[in-house]
Design an enzyme around this catalytic site. Structure first.
Site, PDB file in Angstrom:
ATOM      1  N   ASP A  36       0.851  -1.190   0.000  1.00  0.00           N
ATOM      2  CA  ASP A  36       0.000   0.000   0.000  1.00  0.00           C
ATOM      3  C   ASP A  36       0.887   1.241   0.000  1.00  0.00           C
ATOM      4  OD1 ASP A  36      -1.836   2.187   1.052  1.00  0.00           O
ATOM      5  OD2 ASP A  36      -3.227   0.494   1.049  1.00  0.00           O
ATOM      6  N   ASP A  92       4.314   1.677  -4.310  1.00  0.00           N
ATOM      7  CA  ASP A  92       3.442   2.321  -5.284  1.00  0.00           C
ATOM      8  C   ASP A  92       3.249   1.371  -6.465  1.00  0.00           C
ATOM      9  OD1 ASP A  92       2.182   3.930  -7.153  1.00  0.00           O
ATOM     10  OD2 ASP A  92       3.550   5.627  -6.911  1.00  0.00           O
ATOM     11  N   ALA A 100      -5.967  -1.662  -4.844  1.00  0.00           N
ATOM     12  CA  ALA A 100      -5.428  -0.300  -4.812  1.00  0.00           C
ATOM     13  C   ALA A 100      -6.084   0.575  -5.869  1.00  0.00           C
ATOM     14  CB  ALA A 100      -3.918  -0.337  -5.014  1.00  0.00           C
ATOM     15  N   ALA A 101      -6.634   1.708  -5.436  1.00  0.00           N
ATOM     16  CA  ALA A 101      -7.307   2.614  -6.376  1.00  0.00           C
ATOM     17  C   ALA A 101      -7.631   3.926  -5.677  1.00  0.00           C
ATOM     18  CB  ALA A 101      -8.597   1.989  -6.904  1.00  0.00           C
ATOM     19  N   SER A 130     -10.735   6.260  -5.301  1.00  0.00           N
ATOM     20  CA  SER A 130     -12.096   5.734  -5.409  1.00  0.00           C
ATOM     21  C   SER A 130     -13.223   6.709  -5.100  1.00  0.00           C
ATOM     22  CB  SER A 130     -12.248   4.517  -4.478  1.00  0.00           C
ATOM     23  OG  SER A 130     -12.135   4.924  -3.125  1.00  0.00           O
ATOM     24  N   THR A 176      -3.197   6.510 -10.862  1.00  0.00           N
ATOM     25  CA  THR A 176      -3.294   5.296 -10.040  1.00  0.00           C
ATOM     26  C   THR A 176      -4.112   4.206 -10.718  1.00  0.00           C
ATOM     27  OG1 THR A 176      -3.052   6.557  -7.994  1.00  0.00           O
ATOM     28  CG2 THR A 176      -4.044   4.371  -7.824  1.00  0.00           C
ATOM     29  N   THR A 216     -15.824  -1.596  -9.900  1.00  0.00           N
ATOM     30  CA  THR A 216     -17.020  -0.958  -9.378  1.00  0.00           C
ATOM     31  C   THR A 216     -18.182  -1.061 -10.356  1.00  0.00           C
ATOM     32  OG1 THR A 216     -17.943   1.210  -8.750  1.00  0.00           O
ATOM     33  CG2 THR A 216     -16.150   1.223 -10.315  1.00  0.00           C
ATOM     34  N   ASP A 217     -19.399  -0.994  -9.823  1.00  0.00           N
ATOM     35  CA  ASP A 217     -20.573  -0.951 -10.695  1.00  0.00           C
ATOM     36  C   ASP A 217     -20.707   0.381 -11.428  1.00  0.00           C
ATOM     37  OD1 ASP A 217     -21.281   0.649  -8.522  1.00  0.00           O
ATOM     38  OD2 ASP A 217     -23.171  -0.368  -8.110  1.00  0.00           O
ATOM     39  N   GLU A 218     -19.959   1.394 -11.001  1.00  0.00           N
ATOM     40  CA  GLU A 218     -20.088   2.717 -11.611  1.00  0.00           C
ATOM     41  C   GLU A 218     -19.617   2.748 -13.059  1.00  0.00           C
ATOM     42  OE1 GLU A 218     -19.159   6.173  -9.237  1.00  0.00           O
ATOM     43  OE2 GLU A 218     -19.152   4.964  -7.415  1.00  0.00           O
ATOM     44  N   TYR A 225     -13.673   9.268 -12.094  1.00  0.00           N
ATOM     45  CA  TYR A 225     -13.409   8.037 -11.345  1.00  0.00           C
ATOM     46  C   TYR A 225     -13.880   6.812 -12.110  1.00  0.00           C
ATOM     47  CZ  TYR A 225     -14.473   4.198  -8.188  1.00  0.00           C
ATOM     48  OH  TYR A 225     -14.597   2.955  -7.645  1.00  0.00           O
ATOM     49  N   LYS A 255     -11.742   3.628 -13.789  1.00  0.00           N
ATOM     50  CA  LYS A 255     -11.941   2.214 -13.457  1.00  0.00           C
ATOM     51  C   LYS A 255     -12.366   1.418 -14.688  1.00  0.00           C
ATOM     52  CE  LYS A 255     -11.609   0.370 -10.076  1.00  0.00           C
ATOM     53  NZ  LYS A 255     -10.430  -0.325  -9.486  1.00  0.00           N
ATOM     54  N   ASN A 282     -21.995  -0.243  -3.822  1.00  0.00           N
ATOM     55  CA  ASN A 282     -21.499   0.606  -2.743  1.00  0.00           C
ATOM     56  C   ASN A 282     -21.209  -0.198  -1.477  1.00  0.00           C
ATOM     57  OD1 ASN A 282     -22.067   2.782  -4.478  1.00  0.00           O
ATOM     58  ND2 ASN A 282     -22.713   4.056  -2.755  1.00  0.00           N
TER      59      ASN A 282
END
Length: 355
Positions: A31, A57, A80-81, A83, A98, A132-134, A158, A162, A187
Site C-alpha cells: 500500500d 506504489d 489499490a485505487a 475511489s 493510479t 465498481t458498478d459505476e 473516477y 476504473k 457501494n
C-alpha cells in the site's frame, strides 16, 4: 501466499483481516499509504508473521515485479485505487495515474512474473481485479439492474478510470493469457471506511453536531453491500472463478441516499441520543455534484449461480453493525480526521449553496 494491493485502505484492510482470520496462508500487503491508507486498520496484526506489509506504489512496475519475485505468491488481488467520485471531479489526474497507469504497471509486472512460473504454479495463478458498478453508468427508475453484459457508460473521471483499468485487465487475458478475474461491486459500507463517503461522513458529522450534507434531493439510489460480504465474494472468486470472467457483486439492497441517512439518524437516536432533538434535524440539502448518477443496481445472480456466493447481511443488520463499530472506535475516527481531511471537507461541501 497471496499478494494484495491497497491492503491498508477500507475494503483492502477488511479483506486482509478477514483472510487472516480464516486462513493460515500469508499475505504480502502493498500500500502506498495515501490519505485513505491507514495502518491503524491493521494494528491487530502487529506481530503476526503471516502479514508482510510493504509500503509501495503500484505505478512502480519494477518494484512490483521485484516483490513478486521475492515472495512468489500464488495470486494477486488488486484493490489499490483512487475511489471517491467527488475527489475525481476536483483532481482527475490522480485517478488516471493510479487507476489506469498503476493497473497497467501491475499487469505488466504480473505478466512478467507469471511467465517465469511453470506447470501447476502457472496454471493456478490468478490476478483478481476489484472494480465498481459505476463503470456501467446510470440506470433509470424502472431499468433492470446491471449485469455483466451491460455496456460500459462511465460518467465521472473516477468511473472512467476504473472502466479503463477493467478494459486493460480484459485485454491482458485475451492477448497474453494472463489468468485474470474482475469483480464489479456496488457501494460498500462497514468498519474502517474513510469519512469522505456518505455513511461515515454522516456518522462523524452527526456526532459532532454538524450539518449532514445531502446532495440534491437525496433521491439517488444505490445498492448497498456490507464490506465483509464483499470480501467473501472476492475470496470465492479467487478460489473458484473462471479466468477471463467478470462477476458483479451486490447486496440486493437498493436504497435512496436520504433513506440511508434517515436510517442512520434513527439508529443514533436509539444508541447515542442527542438531548432534546433527533439527529435528522441536522440534515441539509446542498447543491448536487456535477454528473451525479441517479441510480445504480447490481444483479448478483451470476456469482450466486456459478460460485455459490450471496450476501449474508441485509442492510438492516449491516448498518447496525456499522454504526456500533463507529461508536466503539471514536479514537480511530478522530485519528483519520486530519488537517488534510478537514481541508477537503471545506473544499467540497462548505462552498455549496443550500438547495
Amino acid at each position: 501466499m497471496i499478494f494484495v494491493t491497497g491492503g491498508a485502505g477500507f475494503i483492502g484492510s477488511n479483506f486482509v483481516l478477514d483472510w487472516l482470520a480464516q486462513s493460515g496462508e500469508g499475505i504480502v500487503n502493498v500500500d502506498k499509504l495515501t490519505y485513505a491508507g491507514n495502518l491503524d486498520n491493521l494494528v491487530s496484526l502487529q506481530g503476526d508473521a503471516r502479514h508482510h506489509f510493504v509500503r509501495g506504489d503500484i505505478c512502480d512496475g519494477d518494484a512490483m515485479l521485484a516483490l513478486l519475485e521475492q515472495y512468489r505468491p500464488r495470486a494477486l488481488v488488486h484493490f489499490a485505487a483512487e475511489s471517491h467520485v467527488d475527489r475525481s471531479i476536483h483532481s482527475p489526474s490522480a485517478f488516471i495515474t493510479t487507476n489506469v497507469s498503476g493497473t497497467f504497471a501491475l499487469l505488466e509486472a504480473a505478466r512478467a512474473y507469471w511467465n517465469t512460473l511453470t506447470g501447476r504454479e502457472k496454471d493456478e495463478f490468478r490476478f483478481v481485479h476489484i472494480s465498481t458498478d459505476e463503470v456501467y453508468g446510470s440506470l433509470g427508475e424502472n431499468d433492470a439492474p446491471f449485469t455483466e453484459m451491460t455496456a460500459y457508460a462511465p460518467n465521472s473521471p473516477y468511473s472512467a478510470s476504473k472502466a479503463s483499468s477493467d478494459h486493460l485487465v480484459r485485454a491482458y487475458f485475451h492477448t497474453y493469457g494472463l489468468p485474470t478475474i474482475t469483480t464489479n461491486c456496488s457501494n460498500n459500507y462497514g468498519p474502517y471506511q474513510f469519512p469522505e463517503k456518505l455513511i461515515p461522513l454522516v456518522m462523524a458529522n452527526a456526532l459532532a453536531g454538524k450539518p449532514l450534507p445531502i446532495y440534491g434531493d437525496g433521491g439517488q439510489v444505490r445498492d448497498w453491500l456490507y464490506v465483509s460480504d464483499h470480501c467473501a465474494a472476492v475470496r470465492r472468486a479467487l478460489e473458484a472463478g473462471r479466468p477471463g470472467e467478470v462477476y458483479n457483486v451486490g447486496g440486493w439492497n437498493e436504497m435512496k441516499n436520504i433513506d440511508v441517512v434517515r436510517t442512520l439518524c434513527a439508529i443514533l437516536d436509539e444508541l447515542r441520543p442527542a438531548p432534546g432533538r433527533s439527529y435528522a434535524s441536522q440534515v441539509r440539502f446542498v447543491a448536487d455534484r456535477p454528473g451525479h448518477d441517479r441510480r445504480y443496481a447490481v444483479d448478483a445472480g451470476k456469482i450466486e449461480r456459478e460460485l455459490g456466493w450471496k450476501p449474508v447481511e441485509t442492510f438492516d443488520t449491516g448498518i447496525r453493525k456499522t454504526v456500533q463499530w463507529y461508536l466503539d472506535h471514536q479514537d480511530w475516527v478522530a485519528n483519520v480526521q486530519s488537517g488534510a481531511y478537514l481541508s477537503w471537507v471545506e473544499q467540497n461541501y462548505a462552498k455549496r449553496e443550500a438547495s
